[in-house]
Design an enzyme around this catalytic site. Structure first.
Site, short mmCIF file in Angstrom:
data_model
loop_
_atom_site.label_atom_id
_atom_site.label_comp_id
_atom_site.label_asym_id
_atom_site.label_seq_id
_atom_site.Cartn_x
_atom_site.Cartn_y
_atom_site.Cartn_z
N TYR A 17 -24.92 60.01 -8.40
CA TYR A 17 -25.31 58.62 -9.06
C TYR A 17 -25.05 57.77 -9.68
O TYR A 17 -23.91 56.85 -9.46
CB TYR A 17 -26.68 58.82 -8.89
CG TYR A 17 -27.19 57.30 -8.57
CD1 TYR A 17 -27.47 57.23 -7.06
CD2 TYR A 17 -27.31 56.40 -9.48
CE1 TYR A 17 -28.12 55.39 -6.70
CE2 TYR A 17 -28.34 55.29 -9.58
CZ TYR A 17 -28.69 54.68 -8.53
OH TYR A 17 -29.00 53.41 -8.25
N SER A 46 -25.71 49.88 -10.37
CA SER A 46 -26.45 49.47 -11.00
C SER A 46 -26.53 50.27 -12.91
O SER A 46 -25.35 50.40 -13.83
CB SER A 46 -27.28 51.79 -10.75
OG SER A 46 -28.53 52.11 -11.43
#
Length: 270
Positions: free
Chosen positions: A159, A145
């Site tokens: 995350y 990401s």
């Protein structure tokens, strides 16, 4: 001289989390390129629907798996061996986010999250590397990401670190396996239209410029093209590449403060 497109090397592409979003589009893109597929996810009905569509282009195998189960990676690889399916390409795409701050979720939820996002990626890669290395043109594509390239935001306690791990994991794997022609890539997309923000409950709260949103189809194409070129890092979208370059020049304290001011735009916090 023939103008026919050369057939891809032998071996299947295994795509985890293939039932929707970026994973589904990566599977579709590989099918267009003539690469046979193994699709895995929890939602078998979606896998079956996708397989029924793509089987007109390439052979497709389905193996249902919940990667939050510690036994899932070994069982998945054993099933592939039982079917005689050789993996040349591994796409570690399965993933999700948990809403809220660290103490907002039970530890059991965090534990499942870490198994899906980190442990299962490591184990699947470890178990499949021998097949990938001996294929001659092996590939590993880890879907990280843009969060891996930025200071962590409020509410991204696990995350962002998980995605940053995938980036470093990919860099090391690329160096270790280059001698066998294996290309390893960390894909770091920014905001992408998919089910991700619906699952985390952040869709209605997103206050992000429309120009910053990416289509999953363009992310999939950029990922595979970059992986084939041998790029270790792929950041889709020129705006994100510019932002990445700017953030690298900022003092860390300033960049972290910027994330603190913008966290509430994208994640519900308690």
């Amino acid at each position: 001289m023939s103008d026919a497109t050369p057939a891809p090397p032998a071996g299947y592409a295994l795509v985890t989390g293939a039932s929707s979003g970026i994973g589904e589009q990566i599977a579709r893109e590989y099918a267009k390129r003539g690469v046979p597929l193994v699709l895995t996810a929890r939602r078998v009905d979606r896998l079956q629907a996708l397989a029924a569509e793509l089987q007109a282009q390439v052979p497709v195998e389905i193996v249902a798996a919940d990667l939050a189960d510690p036994a899932a990676p070994e069982a998945l690889v054993a099933e592939l061996e039982r079917r005689g399916v050789k993996i040349r390409i591994l796409v570690n795409n399965a993933g999700y986010g948990l809403p809220g701050r660290y103490r907002s979720s039970d530890w059991a939820d965090h534990s499942d999250f870490l198994r899906v996002m980190v442990t299962s990626v490591c184990e699947l890669t470890w178990r499949l590397l021998p097949s990938i290395r001996t294929s001659g043109q092996g590939r590993v594509l880890n879907v990280a990401s843009f969060a891996a390239l930025m200071p962590a935001a409020d509410g991204q306690t696990l995350y962002a670190p998980a995605k940053a791990f995938l980036l470093k994991f990919s860099e090391a794997l690329a160096l270790e396996n280059a001698d066998k022609g294996v290309h390893v890539t960390a894909l770091c997309p920014g905001f992408t239209y998919s089910e991700f923000h619906d699952v985390t409950g952040t869709r209605a709260r997103m206050r992000v410029s429309p120009t910053m949103w990416l289509q999953a189809t363009e992310v999939a194409r950029a990922a595979i093209n970059g992986n084939e070129r041998g790029d270790v890092l792929v950041v889709p979208g020129w705006r994100y590449r510019v932002l990445h370059a700017i953030v690298k020049l900022l003092p860390h304290r300033l960049a972290l403060g910027m994330m603190a001011r913008n966290s509430r735009k994208v994640r519900p916090l308690d």
